[in-house]
Design an enzyme around this catalytic site. Structure first.
Site, short mmCIF file in Angstrom:
data_model
loop_
_atom_site.label_atom_id
_atom_site.label_comp_id
_atom_site.label_asym_id
_atom_site.label_seq_id
_atom_site.Cartn_x
_atom_site.Cartn_y
_atom_site.Cartn_z
N ASP A 82 0.80 -1.23 0.00
CA ASP A 82 0.00 0.00 0.00
C ASP A 82 0.83 1.27 0.00
O ASP A 82 1.94 1.32 0.50
CB ASP A 82 -0.96 0.02 1.21
CG ASP A 82 -0.25 -0.17 2.54
OD1 ASP A 82 0.72 -0.95 2.60
OD2 ASP A 82 -0.67 0.45 3.53
N GLU A 140 -0.51 -2.18 5.07
CA GLU A 140 0.40 -2.12 6.23
C GLU A 140 0.27 -0.79 6.95
O GLU A 140 0.39 -0.71 8.17
CB GLU A 140 1.86 -2.35 5.79
CG GLU A 140 2.84 -2.46 6.95
CD GLU A 140 3.21 -1.15 7.59
OE1 GLU A 140 3.40 -1.12 8.83
OE2 GLU A 140 3.30 -0.12 6.89
N GLU A 141 0.04 0.29 6.18
CA GLU A 141 -0.04 1.62 6.81
C GLU A 141 -1.34 1.78 7.60
O GLU A 141 -1.55 2.80 8.22
CB GLU A 141 0.05 2.71 5.74
CG GLU A 141 1.34 2.70 4.92
CD GLU A 141 2.56 3.18 5.70
OE1 GLU A 141 2.41 3.54 6.88
OE2 GLU A 141 3.66 3.18 5.12
N HIS A 366 7.58 8.70 4.67
CA HIS A 366 6.32 9.43 4.87
C HIS A 366 6.45 10.92 4.55
O HIS A 366 5.51 11.69 4.78
CB HIS A 366 5.74 9.24 6.29
CG HIS A 366 5.30 7.84 6.55
ND1 HIS A 366 4.37 7.51 7.52
CD2 HIS A 366 5.65 6.65 6.00
CE1 HIS A 366 4.17 6.19 7.53
NE2 HIS A 366 4.95 5.66 6.61
#
Ligand SMILES: [Zn+2]
Ligand SMILES: [Zn+2]
Length: 398
Positions: A82, A140-141, A366
Site C-alpha cells: 500500500d 500495512e499503513e 512518509h
C-alpha cells in the site's frame, strides 16, 4: 556459507527498477491495491517455477508458492503493497499519477524486491530444500493486512516455519543491510480523549467550564508520563497529535477532543501508558470541573526479531554482501504489522539501506518528497536470497 552463486543479472536489476517505478506511478491505498495485486499475480503466474498463485487473500493479498526440489521447511517472505494518502512533491519521471496518493514508505520497492526474489528462486528450485511462500499483503499503513491474512490461513498448507521480510530504510545508505536483534519496531497504540466541559460566553468564564483550558492542562500533564513514570532505561513515546476545541473567538468551548499515539516495546510499558493517561486525564478534568472519556486502541504489537534467526541472517547476508555491509540497526519507534508474522513463526525483518551513500540527502519515510536510491533494490534481493538459501540449504548444507 551458501552464497547466491547466480548473482542478480543486469537484466533482473533493470526489471526491479522498472517494476518499482511502475508501482510508484500507480500507488494504491490499503485494501485497494487491485492494480498492484493483479500485476504481481500475473508476473508470478508467468514464472514457470511458481506452483500456485492465490489472489484475493484477505481482500487484495496475493500468496504464491515455490516448491524446492528437495523436502524441507517452509519460509514465508513478505512484502507490503500500500501507498499513503500524501500528495507527492517533486517532478520525477516516475512520479505518482494519482492525486493525494503516494508510495512514500518504499512499499513500491518491497513489491519489486519480492518479485525479484520469486523470479530467482523459481529458476533455482534445485537449490531449495523446502518451500518458499511469497506473501504480498495489503494495508500495512493501516488498518493492517497481516492479521487478516494470517486469519485467512496464510501460515498453513504448507505450515510456515520461518518468516522473513524487509523494509527499505532511508536511515541507512544503499548497499548496507541493518539488523536489530530482539524488538526492532514498536508496539503501536492509538487513543482519543473526549473532554466534556460547559460552554458559555467568552466574557463570562466564571459561568462555564472552559474545555480549551482543561485540554491544555491535560496535554501538559501528559508530558510527565514518559519523563516521570517510565523507567529511563526503557523506550516509550506518548504523542498528542491533535487538539480540537471551540468554534469562535468569543465562545467558551463546550467540549474538546485530543487524539494521540503511544509507542513502547514491552508489555509492562504497554500497560503503564494507557493506565497513566486514564488517571491523569480523569483527575485533571475533575480538578477543573470537567469529565472525560478515553478510548484506547491497540494497533500493532512490537516487531520482534528472533535472536537465533537474526544471527543466522547476519552471517548469511555478510557472506553474500561482504564484511562491513551488515550493520547493527537501532530499533525504530515506528510500527509494522510484520509483527504478526514474526509472532506466528520466528524470523527476521531486514532494514535495507536505501539512502544515497554520499550525503544521505534523500527525504525520510512518509515525507512528500520521499525517494530511494534504487541500487538498494538489488541489494535487498541478494540479502533476502542469502537468508532464504541459508534456511533451505538442507541437511548437508548444499
Ligand atoms: Zn510507512
Ligand atoms: Zn512501510
Amino acid at each position: 556459507m551458501v552464497s547466491v552463486t547466480s548473482p542478480i543479472t543486469p537484466e533482473l536489476e533493470a526489471r526491479l527498477v522498472a517494476w518499482r517505478r511502475d508501482f510508484h506511478r500507480h500507488p494504491e491505498l490499503g485494501f485497494a491495491e487491485h492494480r498492484s495485486a493483479k500485476i504481481i499475480a500475473d508476473l508470478l503466474r508467468a514464472m514457470p517455477g511458481v506452483s500456485s498463485v492465490q489472489e484475493g487473500v484477505a481482500g487484495t493479498g496475493v500468496v504464491a508458492l515455490i516448491e524446492g526440489a528437495h523436502p524441507g521447511p517452509c519460509v514465508l517472505v513478505r512484502a507490503d503493497m500500500d501507498g499513503l494518502p500524501i500528495q507527492e512533491l517533486g517532478d520525477r519521471p516516475y512520479g505518482s499519477t494519482v492525486p493525494q496518493v503516494m508510495h512514500a514508505c518504499g512499499h513500491d520497492g518491497h513489491m519489486a524486491m519480492n518479485l525479484g526474489v520469486a523470479e530467482w528462486l523459481s529458476q533455482h528450485r534445485e537449490r531449495l530444500h523446502g518451500q518458499v511462500k511469497l506473501v504480498f499483503q495489503p494495508a500495512e499503513e493501516g488498518p493492517g493486512g497481516a492479521k487478516p491474512m494470517i486469519e485467512a490461513g496464510v501460515m498453513a498448507s504448507p505450515k510456515v516455519d520461518h518468516c522473513l521480510g524487509m523494509h527499505l530504510w532511508n536511515s541507512l545508505p544503499a548497499g548496507v543491510v541493518g539488523l536489530c536483534e530482539g524488538p526492532c519496531m514498536a508496539n503501536t497504540d492509538e487513543w482519543s480523549l473526549h473532554i466534556q466541559g460547559e460552554g458559555g460566553h467568552g466574557a463570562m468564564p466564571h459561568k462555564s467550564v472552559d474545555s480549551v483550558v482543561v485540554a491544555s492542562a491535560v496535554v501538559q500533564a501528559l508530558q510527565s508520563v514518559v519523563s516521570r513514570n517510565v523507567d529511563p532505561l526503557e523506550r516509550a513515546v506518548l504523542t498528542v497529535g491533535t487538539l480540537h476545541a471551540g468554534d469562535r473567538h468569543n465562545v467558551i468551548a463546550h467540549t474538546a477532543q485530543l487524539t494521540g499515539t503511544c509507542r513502547s516495546f514491552t508489555p509492562a510499558i504497554g500497560e503503564l501508558l494507557p493506565a497513566r493517561i486514564a488517571t491523569i486525564a480523569e483527575h485533571t478534568c475533575k480538578a477543573h470541573g470537567a469529565t472525560c472519556h478515553l478510548e484506547y486502541k491497540r494497533v500493532y504489537p512490537a516487531t520482534i526479531n528472533d535472536p537465533v534467526q537474526t544471527r543466522r541472517a547476519w552471517a548469511a547476508i555478510e557472506a553474500e554482501l561482504g564484511v562491513g555491509q551488515v550493520v547493527a540497526a537501532a530499533p525504530s519507534m515506528g510500527g509494522e504489522d510484520m509483527s504478526y508474522f514474526l509472532n506466528a513463526a520466528p524470523g527476521c525483518f531486514l532494514f535495507v539501506g536505501s539512502n544515497e551513500p554520499q550525503g544521505m540527502a534523500l527525504a525520510p519515510h512518509h515525507h512528500p518528497a520521499f525517494d530511494i536510491d534504487e541500487r538498494a533494490l538489488a541489494v535487498g534481493v541478494r540479502a533476502m536470497l542469502a537468508c532464504v538459501l541459508d534456511l533451505l540449504k538442507g541437511p548437508e548444507g548444499a
